[in-house]
Design an enzyme around this catalytic site. Structure first.
Site, mmCIF file in Angstrom:
data_model
loop_
_atom_site.group_PDB
_atom_site.id
_atom_site.type_symbol
_atom_site.label_atom_id
_atom_site.label_comp_id
_atom_site.label_asym_id
_atom_site.label_seq_id
_atom_site.Cartn_x
_atom_site.Cartn_y
_atom_site.Cartn_z
ATOM 1 N N ASP A 1 0.802 -1.223 0.000
ATOM 2 C CA ASP A 1 0.000 0.000 0.000
ATOM 3 C C ASP A 1 0.833 1.271 0.000
ATOM 4 O O ASP A 1 1.977 1.309 0.427
ATOM 5 C CB ASP A 1 -0.960 0.023 1.196
ATOM 6 C CG ASP A 1 -0.274 -0.250 2.530
ATOM 7 O OD1 ASP A 1 0.731 -0.981 2.550
ATOM 8 O OD2 ASP A 1 -0.747 0.272 3.563
ATOM 9 N N GLU B 1 -0.563 -2.169 5.342
ATOM 10 C CA GLU B 1 0.436 -2.089 6.415
ATOM 11 C C GLU B 1 0.409 -0.715 7.064
ATOM 12 O O GLU B 1 0.600 -0.590 8.275
ATOM 13 C CB GLU B 1 1.834 -2.384 5.856
ATOM 14 C CG GLU B 1 2.918 -2.505 6.934
ATOM 15 C CD GLU B 1 3.449 -1.159 7.416
ATOM 16 O OE1 GLU B 1 3.829 -1.064 8.619
ATOM 17 O OE2 GLU B 1 3.487 -0.198 6.628
#
Length: 391
Positions: free
Chosen positions: A81, A139
């Site tokens: 991400d 994350e």
């Protein structure tokens, strides 16, 4: 085998550079990594891996099967991400998504994870066991690892050991930083509401000013950390948001404080909620205000398995040379939800140097991990996975 890993890494490097730059140009926020996940799944399938998408919402799992001489499964984890930051670079591959960029190097992590799969897939007949690749979402919001664990990403087959990396601008490009034991801090969330009593701005004595009380709460917490906690057991408490008030001439009656609490010692972490509430309660009571507090237990510390960490060290010395290995003298107060995986199976994370003369820190709008660390990252992860079966 290690020399074959080196040769294969350099063979696929041009493709990995192009892939990393493509990922950098097309970042996606936590939990929204749909295009990234599709790219990952497509490449893993091209390599002949058994692929499962939608593991942990937008996560991807790829399973590479070797010759079956060893029943153990090695895991390799990479996060995917981006961050809600507007990129401020003039790179030809800068982000094409308004307000979103890869400011933490997860484009690099994903490319290295895919590169490791490419290298090991080419050597599958020589691999004694299986390698499971975990491409993790979210994350940055510390949710993705838990999503994947809850979806069974570590099972069927069960992962025996897990390796991961994180780029690090404080180390020169290609240098591998290792540390057994405590590697990152635990990160918890904190929300404090202060309730006062509204009134006219010209007559504050008739009211209870929630902004003034909240300011004293913040000051008391910061001062208390330095005077009431063991300085050898670090704690960082940061209030990142303060919201309150309706107009310049109205005494505020409600303030919301939001922050993060970082710690390294488990006993200290356990004691922090009670200590924080005592400070907040006593401060508010002294000024006639009420409060409400929510303390959220978040990501635990990454605890690196010593045996796996030493294995990484040996791989770096053999493949890259001792000059590319650096022992990290202290843990980071940053957090990593790789810790959630490490609560389930032994694991280790290492730092991958991406620093240079003009490097920017992680989460900076001008950060770029670059391409120079791709080959060292792939070689270290691939070698660690292969070497695990010798333990």
């Amino acid at each position: 085998m290690l020399q074959a890993i080196s040769a294969e890494t350099h063979r696929v490097l041009p493709r990995l550079v192009a892939l990393r730059q493509h990922l950098h140009a097309h970042p996606e926020l936590s939990g929204e990594e749909y295009r990234t996940a599709d790219c990952v799944a497509e490449l893993l399938a091209e390599l002949g891996l058994e692929v499962k998408s939608g593991v942990g919402r937008t996560g991807v799992v790829g399973l590479l099967t070797g010759n079956g001489r060893d029943e153990r499964t090695v895991g390799v984890r990479a996060d995917m991400d981006g961050l809600p930051i507007a990129e401020q670079t003039e790179l030809p591959y800068r982000s094409q998504v308004r307000g979103v960029m890869h400011a933490c190097g997860h484009d690099l992590h994903t490319a290295i994870g895919l590169g490791t799969a490419m290298v090991l897939a080419s050597l599958r007949e020589s691999l004694p066991g299986r390698v499971k690749f975990l491409f993790q979402p979210a994350e940055e919001t510390a949710q993705g690892a838990r999503w994947m664990v809850d979806d069974g990403a570590l099972e069927d087959p069960r992962v025996s050991a897990l390796f991961a990396l994180h780029c690090f601008p404080s180390l020169p490009v290609g240098v591998i930083g290792v540390r057994p034991g405590v590697f990152t801090a635990a990160a918890d969330s904190l929300v404090i509401e202060v309730f006062g009593r509204s009134g006219h701005g010209a007559r504050p004595h008739e009211a209870v000013d929630a902004i003034w009380v909240a300011a004293n709460v913040v000051t008391a917490l910061q001062q208390g950390i330095s005077r009431m906690h063991n300085p050898l057991r670090p704690v960082v408490l940061s209030i990142g948001q303060m919201q309150g008030g309706r107009a310049p001439n109205i005494i505020c009656d409600h303030v919301v404080l939001k922050g993060t609490v970082r710690s390294l010692d488990p006993q200290t972490r356990t004691a922090l909620p009670t200590w924080i509430e005592q400070i907040v309660a006593q401060t508010c009571a002294a000024f006639g205000a009420d409060y409400r507090l929510h303390y959220g237990n978040g990501t635990p510390s990454v605890i690196n398995d010593p045996h796996l960490t030493h294995l990484v060290e040996d791989c770096v010395r053999t493949l890259l040379g001792a000059q590319y290995l650096q022992a990290l003298p202290e843990p980071s107060m940053g957090a990593e939800d790789f810790a959630v995986f490490c609560e389930q199976v032994p694991g280790t994370m290492f730092r991958l140097g991406v620093g240079g003369p003009t490097s920017y820190p992680l989460h900076h709008p001008s950060f770029d991990g670059g391409d120079g660390a791709i080959a060292p990252g792939v070689m270290t992860l691939a070698a660690a996975a292969v070497s695990y079966w010798r333990l």
